[in-house]
Write an enzyme that holds these catalytic residues in place. Structure first.
Site, PDB file in Angstrom:
ATOM      1  N   ASP A 107      -0.107   5.160   0.559  1.00  0.00           N
ATOM      2  CA  ASP A 107      -0.889   6.421   1.760  1.00  0.00           C
ATOM      3  C   ASP A 107      -0.196   5.285   3.134  1.00  0.00           C
ATOM      4  O   ASP A 107      -1.690   4.937   3.525  1.00  0.00           O
ATOM      5  CB  ASP A 107      -1.515   7.057   1.214  1.00  0.00           C
ATOM      6  CG  ASP A 107      -1.670   8.458   0.155  1.00  0.00           C
ATOM      7  OD1 ASP A 107      -1.441   8.101   0.191  1.00  0.00           O
ATOM      8  OD2 ASP A 107      -2.544   7.508  -0.276  1.00  0.00           O
ATOM      9  N   ASP A 128       0.596  -1.251  -0.248  1.00  0.00           N
ATOM     10  CA  ASP A 128       0.132   0.093  -0.242  1.00  0.00           C
ATOM     11  C   ASP A 128       0.634   1.378   0.012  1.00  0.00           C
ATOM     12  O   ASP A 128       2.395   0.840  -0.195  1.00  0.00           O
ATOM     13  CB  ASP A 128      -1.062  -0.046   1.272  1.00  0.00           C
ATOM     14  CG  ASP A 128      -1.636   1.527   1.682  1.00  0.00           C
ATOM     15  OD1 ASP A 128      -2.008   1.992   0.763  1.00  0.00           O
ATOM     16  OD2 ASP A 128      -1.224   2.532   2.586  1.00  0.00           O
TER      17      ASP A 128
END
Length: 224
Positions: A11, A9
């Site tokens: 953020d 991922d």
């Protein structure tokens, strides 16, 4: 030697972008004349695609209003990023660059990303941090349903030519973990992101990036 895929991922996992996300949300809701969500609520939707995020933050508003919020958010976020630069706007968490360099040097690993960002947003971030060529697969919100739908992970597996048993998803939110589980991929959570660790239900949780080689070795029963 089997190739394995490590999907990250972005953020809350690789970069700390919550400051600009919260500020852009504040600007968007203010522009529309809608009540600004609490910071905790904004943190809770980081990782979702913007259309889904706005519907969760403002369920009483119409789909048309949600679309207006998305466009206002994009304008504000791009303005903030242009003013500060991508690297300053979304700094890498400590040790992230070193971790990516070390994993990228391994012959047995491929690296990828699966993010709620747009293609444009991800490209700007990669350029700003000088990470061109690090990731072999880039899965973004433009081309997939929002997390936790498994489409991003399934596409990453297909692009890398790797099966679910030879992949792992690393993230900071329950959306990342649910997405990976739906694709039958192992999960590793990070505690410095935007969802409480207890909500992740990850197979492993890192104390820091230094833990990652050992966790990968345990996962695939290979030397660290």
């Amino acid at each position: 030697m089997s190739l394995r895929l490590v999907i990250f991922d972005v953020d809350g996992t690789l970069v700390d972008s919550q400051g600009d996300i919260a500020l852009a949300m504040h600007h968007a809701f203010t522009e529309l004349g809608a009540p600004v969500p609490e910071t905790a609520a904004i943190r809770s939707i980081i990782g979702l695609s913007l259309d889904v995020a706005m519907a969760r933050l403002a369920p009483a508003l119409t789909p048309r209003d949600h679309g207006a919020l998305v466009e206002a958010y994009k304008r504000s976020y791009m303005s903030l990023r242009a003013e500060a630069g991508a690297a300053q706007s979304s700094p890498l968490f400590p040790g992230t660059r070193e971790m990516l360099t070390a994993l990228g040097a391994r012959d047995d690993l491929l690296l990828g990303v699966a993010t709620g960002k747009s293609r444009r947003g991800l490209d700007k971030l990669i350029e700003g941090h000088g990470l061109e060529g690090v990731f072999v697969t880039h899965q973004v919100a433009d081309h997939h349903p929002s997390k936790p739908h498994p489409a991003m992970v399934l596409a990453a597996l297909a692009e890398a030519g790797v099966g679910p048993a030879d992949a792992v998803m690393i993230g900071d939110t329950s959306y990342d973990m649910e997405m990976a589980r739906a694709a039958k991929v192992a999960t590793i959570g990070v505690p410095w992101g935007y969802h409480p660790v207890a909500d992740l239900r990850a197979d492993h949780v890192l104390a820091g990036w230094d833990d990652l080689p050992a966790r990968l070795a345990e996962l695939w029963e290979v030397p660290a």
